[in-house]
Design a protein around this motif. Sequence first.
Motif, short mmCIF file in Angstrom:
data_model
loop_
_atom_site.label_atom_id
_atom_site.label_comp_id
_atom_site.label_asym_id
_atom_site.label_seq_id
_atom_site.Cartn_x
_atom_site.Cartn_y
_atom_site.Cartn_z
N ALA A 219 1.02 -1.20 -0.35
CA ALA A 219 0.09 -0.07 0.08
C ALA A 219 0.67 1.31 0.00
O ALA A 219 2.02 1.52 0.59
N SER A 220 0.76 1.91 -0.92
CA SER A 220 1.27 3.71 -0.95
C SER A 220 0.95 4.48 -1.46
O SER A 220 -0.59 5.42 -1.59
N HIS A 221 1.43 5.02 0.35
CA HIS A 221 0.86 6.74 0.61
C HIS A 221 1.54 7.82 -0.70
O HIS A 221 2.51 7.84 -0.75
N ALA A 222 0.55 8.46 -1.46
CA ALA A 222 1.12 8.64 -2.04
C ALA A 222 -0.43 10.17 -2.58
O ALA A 222 -1.34 10.03 -2.88
N HIS A 223 0.23 11.55 -1.78
CA HIS A 223 -0.68 12.63 -2.52
C HIS A 223 0.36 13.15 -3.64
O HIS A 223 -1.22 13.12 -5.18
N HIS A 241 -4.93 7.51 -0.59
CA HIS A 241 -5.06 9.08 -1.19
C HIS A 241 -5.35 9.38 -2.50
O HIS A 241 -6.44 9.33 -3.19
N CYS A 242 -3.69 8.95 -3.24
CA CYS A 242 -3.56 9.98 -4.91
C CYS A 242 -3.79 10.57 -5.25
O CYS A 242 -5.43 10.33 -6.05
N SER A 243 -4.19 11.97 -4.94
CA SER A 243 -4.42 12.95 -5.32
C SER A 243 -4.04 13.76 -6.31
O SER A 243 -4.85 14.51 -6.52
N PHE A 244 -3.04 13.23 -6.87
CA PHE A 244 -2.11 14.05 -7.78
C PHE A 244 -2.73 15.69 -7.30
O PHE A 244 -2.66 16.15 -8.05
N HIS A 246 -1.06 19.23 -6.21
CA HIS A 246 0.21 20.04 -6.82
C HIS A 246 0.39 21.70 -6.23
O HIS A 246 -0.95 21.70 -5.85
N PRO A 247 1.29 22.40 -5.52
CA PRO A 247 1.58 23.41 -5.22
C PRO A 247 -0.12 24.23 -5.30
O PRO A 247 -0.51 25.18 -3.83
N THR A 248 -0.34 24.59 -6.75
CA THR A 248 -2.10 25.14 -6.89
C THR A 248 -3.60 24.48 -7.30
O THR A 248 -4.52 24.67 -7.32
N GLY A 249 -3.23 22.91 -5.82
CA GLY A 249 -4.23 22.46 -6.18
C GLY A 249 -4.91 20.67 -6.80
O GLY A 249 -3.13 20.47 -7.61
N ILE A 250 -5.17 19.81 -6.66
CA ILE A 250 -5.44 18.95 -7.04
C ILE A 250 -5.28 18.90 -8.64
O ILE A 250 -6.13 19.89 -9.60
N GLN A 251 -4.25 18.15 -9.18
CA GLN A 251 -4.60 18.61 -11.16
C GLN A 251 -4.35 16.43 -11.58
O GLN A 251 -3.32 15.98 -11.91
N TYR A 252 -6.17 17.06 -12.21
CA TYR A 252 -5.86 15.37 -12.64
C TYR A 252 -5.02 14.58 -13.66
O TYR A 252 -5.47 15.65 -14.78
N GLU A 253 -4.54 12.97 -13.83
CA GLU A 253 -3.66 14.07 -14.65
C GLU A 253 -4.41 12.52 -15.75
O GLU A 253 -4.36 11.08 -15.02
N PRO A 254 -5.11 11.96 -16.99
CA PRO A 254 -6.06 11.27 -17.27
C PRO A 254 -5.65 9.71 -17.63
O PRO A 254 -5.29 9.02 -17.35
N GLU A 255 -3.93 10.35 -18.28
CA GLU A 255 -2.81 9.60 -18.89
C GLU A 255 -2.29 8.08 -17.43
O GLU A 255 -2.18 6.97 -17.38
N GLN A 256 -2.14 8.77 -16.37
CA GLN A 256 -1.58 8.06 -15.23
C GLN A 256 -3.32 7.45 -14.58
O GLN A 256 -2.94 6.15 -14.40
N ALA A 257 -4.27 7.59 -14.12
CA ALA A 257 -5.37 7.12 -14.40
C ALA A 257 -5.83 5.54 -15.40
O ALA A 257 -6.00 5.07 -14.86
N ARG A 258 -5.67 6.60 -16.13
CA ARG A 258 -5.94 5.22 -17.10
C ARG A 258 -4.09 3.92 -16.98
O ARG A 258 -4.95 2.33 -16.85
N ARG A 259 -2.88 4.52 -16.91
CA ARG A 259 -2.15 3.46 -16.03
C ARG A 259 -2.70 2.53 -15.03
O ARG A 259 -2.27 1.29 -15.19
N ILE A 260 -3.32 3.10 -14.07
CA ILE A 260 -3.51 3.02 -12.92
C ILE A 260 -4.37 1.50 -13.26
O ILE A 260 -4.45 0.22 -12.61
N ALA A 261 -5.27 1.79 -14.02
CA ALA A 261 -6.66 0.65 -14.32
C ALA A 261 -6.06 -0.27 -14.90
O ALA A 261 -5.92 -1.56 -14.39
#
Length: 402
Positions: A219-223, A241-244, A246-261
């Motif tokens: 299990a990996s804690h990752a913000h 958490h998987c928060s994506f 950044h200092p400016t807030g959450i910046q969703y990354e679809p390509e990384q989400a695809r890799r997770i799936a």
Amino acid sequence: MTSMLLKAGRVYDGVAERALEHAYVLIEGQSIAAVGRQAELAGSTGRFTQEIDLGPEATLLPGLINMHTHMSFSAGESIFDDHQQESYETKLIRSVENLKVALRTGVTTVRDCGTLNGIAFAMRAAIERGVMRGPRVIASGDGVTTTGGHLWFCGVESDSEVEVRRAVRAQVKAGADFIKVFATGGNSTPGTNSYAAQYSEREMCTLTEEARRLGKRVASHAHGSPGVIASITARVTTIEHCSFLHPTGIQYEPEQARRIADAGIYVCPTVFQGRGKLLVQQPDLPWAAEFLAMREERFELIRRLVGQGVKLISGSDAGVAYNEFTDYPDDLILTLEGTDLSPTYVLQSTTSVAAEALGRSDLGVLAPGKAADILAVQGNPLHDLRALKTPVLVVSRGCVVP
């Protein structure tokens, strides 16, 4: 062998899209012997050691699995300060109380993601041996973190490929059920950086390689996104958490989400009320707008992850600031209300899908041969998840919890 017959208006097995109406669950010893419709029981009255009829409005479902807890944490404003100031004995006593109250809410299994080895493994053993009553404990014990990294105060500090490999071996030797690694910093530990990766991809891959060799999940804690990406590359089992972030807030990354799936990695987004509970009585607190905006960003992140086929599991991070072990049913309700997921999806995320992520096929499902961990609630949670707030019976390892 003793037998117990439970009858209710409906039985939800944790897998299907709908419940079985006018149904029953038969328990023999610590396992489920049968599940079916009450009409099948004609002529069988008196055959069982104990019979409990919960009535037509009740629902039987698998006991809940909370996939992210810290059993010794105080839920105070600063868990870091509390952890540093409190004695080992106080942490131990709190762990006993936290697990007891969790069981009463219908949580029959907790995955503990970072508690001192001596406490976590002692709690697990005491429950397994019947010394105390509590949910099943699946524990990492100390997490693997960098020197001064997130939760270093209950972690194995490791700063290289050699050291993370040694840390995995040491935790397995100590009795860890799985390995918890802190891929980024976190808000609960002063001086850490939630946005940056604590470990290189090579170090993360070394850790998961060693864990797999020893038959342990990770299990990996990752913000921050760098930690999320390193976790994906290392093929961890779950990303917490998987928060994506950044200092400016959450910046969703679809390509990384695809890799997770595509990798079949589960995400535990750790939705919990936290400071939001304070807003119920004081909605105009100065930090309210920022808090609610960030929470909505988190909900949108969850919606997008699910939309891309990522499997979610539910865990509340119980023990961190303003997050009591009694809160889990409300946290599941918040997940539903904030994300527009279906009640069935949320229930599966805390029962059958959670068990799947644990690698525990005996848990999370009501079916013959499965563990007799059962929650009965008043109402139908598949229609209204708020029924989880009215438990009428909890069965753990085949025994009714008093």
